[in-house]
Design a protein around this motif. Structure first.
Motif, mmCIF file in Angstrom:
data_model
loop_
_atom_site.group_PDB
_atom_site.id
_atom_site.type_symbol
_atom_site.label_atom_id
_atom_site.label_comp_id
_atom_site.label_asym_id
_atom_site.label_seq_id
_atom_site.Cartn_x
_atom_site.Cartn_y
_atom_site.Cartn_z
ATOM 1 N N GLY A 85 -13.508 3.687 0.893
ATOM 2 C CA GLY A 85 -13.382 3.829 -0.554
ATOM 3 C C GLY A 85 -13.766 2.555 -1.255
ATOM 4 N N PHE A 86 -12.923 2.155 -2.200
ATOM 5 C CA PHE A 86 -13.308 1.108 -3.131
ATOM 6 C C PHE A 86 -12.201 0.063 -3.291
ATOM 7 C CE2 PHE A 86 -15.362 5.074 -4.069
ATOM 8 C CZ PHE A 86 -16.699 4.703 -4.063
ATOM 9 N N LYS A 101 0.824 -1.203 0.000
ATOM 10 C CA LYS A 101 0.000 0.000 0.000
ATOM 11 C C LYS A 101 0.859 1.254 0.000
ATOM 12 C CE LYS A 101 -0.740 -0.068 5.010
ATOM 13 N NZ LYS A 101 -1.760 -0.149 6.052
ATOM 14 N N LYS A 102 0.288 2.315 -0.538
ATOM 15 C CA LYS A 102 0.972 3.599 -0.628
ATOM 16 C C LYS A 102 0.026 4.685 -0.139
ATOM 17 C CE LYS A 102 4.413 1.959 -3.201
ATOM 18 N NZ LYS A 102 5.732 1.777 -2.699
ATOM 19 N N TYR A 103 0.591 5.682 0.544
ATOM 20 C CA TYR A 103 -0.181 6.835 0.986
ATOM 21 C C TYR A 103 0.255 8.068 0.205
ATOM 22 C CZ TYR A 103 -1.795 4.265 5.120
ATOM 23 O OH TYR A 103 -2.385 3.364 5.966
ATOM 24 N N SER A 104 -0.690 8.939 -0.091
ATOM 25 C CA SER A 104 -0.363 10.229 -0.695
ATOM 26 C C SER A 104 0.186 11.155 0.389
ATOM 27 C CB SER A 104 -1.622 10.863 -1.302
ATOM 28 O OG SER A 104 -2.495 11.318 -0.272
ATOM 29 N N GLU A 105 0.644 12.303 -0.034
ATOM 30 C CA GLU A 105 0.968 13.366 0.912
ATOM 31 C C GLU A 105 -0.336 13.794 1.591
ATOM 32 O OE1 GLU A 105 4.017 14.696 1.622
ATOM 33 O OE2 GLU A 105 4.831 13.114 0.346
ATOM 34 N N LYS A 106 -0.232 14.314 2.791
ATOM 35 C CA LYS A 106 -1.417 14.824 3.492
ATOM 36 C C LYS A 106 -1.899 16.098 2.808
ATOM 37 C CE LYS A 106 0.133 13.032 7.905
ATOM 38 N NZ LYS A 106 0.560 13.352 9.277
ATOM 39 N N PHE A 107 -3.221 16.300 2.825
ATOM 40 C CA PHE A 107 -3.812 17.534 2.315
ATOM 41 C C PHE A 107 -4.961 17.912 3.239
ATOM 42 C CE2 PHE A 107 -5.528 13.869 0.073
ATOM 43 C CZ PHE A 107 -6.900 14.041 0.147
ATOM 44 N N TRP A 146 -6.418 14.897 5.437
ATOM 45 C CA TRP A 146 -6.756 13.679 4.706
ATOM 46 C C TRP A 146 -5.534 13.199 3.943
ATOM 47 C CZ3 TRP A 146 -11.671 12.100 5.641
ATOM 48 C CH2 TRP A 146 -12.602 13.059 6.027
ATOM 49 N N ARG A 147 -5.620 11.997 3.429
ATOM 50 C CA ARG A 147 -4.643 11.467 2.476
ATOM 51 C C ARG A 147 -5.330 10.352 1.696
ATOM 52 N NH1 ARG A 147 -0.516 8.361 6.664
ATOM 53 N NH2 ARG A 147 -2.115 7.073 7.620
ATOM 54 N N LEU A 148 -4.781 10.016 0.561
ATOM 55 C CA LEU A 148 -5.290 8.900 -0.228
ATOM 56 C C LEU A 148 -4.490 7.658 0.120
ATOM 57 C CD1 LEU A 148 -5.717 10.594 -3.704
ATOM 58 C CD2 LEU A 148 -7.474 10.160 -1.978
ATOM 59 N N LEU A 149 -5.164 6.547 0.131
ATOM 60 C CA LEU A 149 -4.541 5.243 0.351
ATOM 61 C C LEU A 149 -4.815 4.420 -0.894
ATOM 62 C CD1 LEU A 149 -3.348 2.858 1.961
ATOM 63 C CD2 LEU A 149 -5.584 2.607 3.068
ATOM 64 N N ILE A 150 -3.753 3.938 -1.530
ATOM 65 C CA ILE A 150 -3.918 3.161 -2.757
ATOM 66 C C ILE A 150 -3.153 1.846 -2.649
ATOM 67 C CG2 ILE A 150 -2.002 4.322 -3.937
ATOM 68 C CD1 ILE A 150 -3.698 4.023 -6.556
ATOM 69 N N SER A 158 -7.134 -0.644 -5.739
ATOM 70 C CA SER A 158 -7.982 -0.290 -4.600
ATOM 71 C C SER A 158 -7.627 1.119 -4.166
ATOM 72 C CB SER A 158 -7.765 -1.262 -3.437
ATOM 73 O OG SER A 158 -8.022 -2.593 -3.844
ATOM 74 N N LEU A 159 -8.637 1.983 -3.954
ATOM 75 C CA LEU A 159 -8.403 3.388 -3.633
ATOM 76 C C LEU A 159 -9.351 3.836 -2.532
ATOM 77 C CD1 LEU A 159 -6.852 5.994 -4.398
ATOM 78 C CD2 LEU A 159 -8.647 6.421 -6.107
#
Length: 87
Positions: free
Chosen positions: A82-83, A3-9, A16-20, A31-32
């Motif tokens: 998410g999905f 899994k990878k996380y985006s930078e925080k925003f 928040w951050r995105l988890l992919i 998966s996102l």
């Protein structure tokens, strides 16, 4: 790692951050998820409601872009949503 996380925003005053999972979260799809970036620092009884759209854009072929919408009440036991089969 899987899994990878985006930078925080920050949106609406919340972090928040995105988890992919590029190769899927227990499946063969991308998966996102939207993730509460500061969940571990929040008090146990915290909640945060959000309606959101997750989009993966194909810059070369817009027909290959994917968008999904969701609403969720985030809390300590569900700090991402998410999905699993985003695309």
């Amino acid at each position: 790692s899987r899994k990878k996380y985006s930078e925080k925003f920050v949106i609406g005053g919340y972090a928040w951050r995105l988890l992919i999972f590029p190769r899927g979260n227990g499946c063969e799809f991308v998966s996102l998820y939207l993730d509460v970036a500061d969940a571990e620092a929040l008090p146990y009884s915290w909640t945060r409601s959000a309606s959101f759209t997750l989009t993966i854009t194909n810059a070369y072929d817009s027909d290959q872009s994917h968008k999904k919408e969701a609403s969720h009440l985030f809390h300590a036991k569900e700090s991402d949503w998410g999905f699993t089969q985003f695309m």
